[in-house]
Scaffold this motif. Structure first.
Motif, PDB file in Angstrom:
ATOM      1  N   UNK A  30       0.735  -1.195   0.053  1.00  0.00           N
ATOM      2  CA  UNK A  30       0.016  -0.047   0.063  1.00  0.00           C
ATOM      3  C   UNK A  30       0.929   1.367  -0.012  1.00  0.00           C
ATOM      4  N   UNK A  31       1.783   1.147   0.817  1.00  0.00           N
ATOM      5  CA  UNK A  31       2.850   2.317   0.869  1.00  0.00           C
ATOM      6  C   UNK A  31       3.343   2.581  -0.719  1.00  0.00           C
ATOM      7  N   UNK A  32       3.832   1.640  -1.227  1.00  0.00           N
ATOM      8  CA  UNK A  32       4.631   1.616  -2.682  1.00  0.00           C
ATOM      9  C   UNK A  32       3.682   2.113  -3.639  1.00  0.00           C
ATOM     10  N   UNK A  38       4.046   6.353   4.949  1.00  0.00           N
ATOM     11  CA  UNK A  38       5.040   5.527   5.269  1.00  0.00           C
ATOM     12  C   UNK A  38       5.266   5.460   6.693  1.00  0.00           C
ATOM     13  N   UNK A  39       5.246   4.340   7.260  1.00  0.00           N
ATOM     14  CA  UNK A  39       5.184   4.315   8.759  1.00  0.00           C
ATOM     15  C   UNK A  39       6.872   4.468   9.261  1.00  0.00           C
ATOM     16  N   UNK A  40       6.915   5.329  10.485  1.00  0.00           N
ATOM     17  CA  UNK A  40       8.268   5.286  10.919  1.00  0.00           C
ATOM     18  C   UNK A  40       8.702   4.117  11.747  1.00  0.00           C
ATOM     19  N   UNK A  41       7.762   3.543  12.376  1.00  0.00           N
ATOM     20  CA  UNK A  41       7.837   2.339  13.297  1.00  0.00           C
ATOM     21  C   UNK A  41       7.218   1.192  12.742  1.00  0.00           C
ATOM     22  N   UNK A  60      -6.151   3.040   8.818  1.00  0.00           N
ATOM     23  CA  UNK A  60      -6.854   2.207   8.466  1.00  0.00           C
ATOM     24  C   UNK A  60      -7.855   2.332   7.341  1.00  0.00           C
ATOM     25  N   UNK A  61      -8.427   3.398   7.425  1.00  0.00           N
ATOM     26  CA  UNK A  61      -9.249   3.832   6.223  1.00  0.00           C
ATOM     27  C   UNK A  61      -8.589   4.087   4.803  1.00  0.00           C
ATOM     28  N   UNK A  62      -7.384   4.656   4.960  1.00  0.00           N
ATOM     29  CA  UNK A  62      -6.613   4.694   3.537  1.00  0.00           C
ATOM     30  C   UNK A  62      -6.284   3.359   3.314  1.00  0.00           C
ATOM     31  N   UNK A  63      -5.825   2.291   4.082  1.00  0.00           N
ATOM     32  CA  UNK A  63      -5.526   1.073   3.669  1.00  0.00           C
ATOM     33  C   UNK A  63      -6.739   0.331   2.960  1.00  0.00           C
TER      34      UNK A  63
END
Length: 170
Positions: A30-32, A38-41, A60-63
């Motif tokens: 999903x990030x790509x 982009x999650x930092x952790x 979660x809504x974006x995903x």
């Protein structure tokens, strides 16, 4: 455990529920695609099969929006009632395992005992999805492992607070 967890649903009393928690590998896709931040952790020491942590309700809504577009299906978070029914396998007990849960049944802070359950050394991190036996509906990790934004309904007078369920780690 399957080699590559995917967001496959299992039908539970008329609604679908993902078999596994969303994994690092799924989130990175999903990030790509540019649909998820982009999650930092990212818990880089953990496997790509580990559940993703550190996500907000908006994440979660974006995903889910990305997943709907990619899959051509319609996904949403379950309501609190749906989540509880699915997690407990339709039982009236606190857990799918009955009134107690043991360290061999879920990943949680084992240094605490629940109704006399056995204690064990605290692992300190979530396990890869599917590391424990599924419930009778075929769902994995509904108890323990990772906190989940698992509910599409809200609490509070202004319906402003999403509901978290299930886990031990953020």
């Amino acid at each position: 455990m399957r080699d590559e967890p995917t967001p496959i649903d299992v039908s539970v009393d008329g609604f679908g529920v993902g078999i596994y928690e969303v994994t690092r590998a799924e989130w990175l896709a999903c990030e790509r695609a540019g649909a998820c931040r982009t999650l930092t952790n990212k818990n880089k020491w953990q496997s790509m099969k580990a559940p993703i942590g550190g996500v907000t309700f908006q994440d979660t809504q974006d995903y889910i929006a990305w997943l709907n577009t990619e899959s051509g299906q319609i996904y949403r978070l379950p309501t609190e009632v749906e989540w509880e029914f699915a997690a407990r396998s339709g039982k009236a007990t606190p857990f799918m395992t009955g009134d107690m849960i043991e360290p061999s049944q879920a990943s949680y802070d084992y240094s605490a005992s629940y109704k006399g359950s056995r204690r064990a050394e605290y692992r300190g991190a979530a396990e890869s999805v599917g590391s424990f036996e599924p419930n009778r509906f075929g769902l994995f990790d509904m108890h323990g492992n990772m906190w989940e934004w698992a509910c599409s309904d809200f609490t509070g007078d202004a319906c402003e607070t999403p509901i978290l369920r299930g886990g031990s780690y953020k």
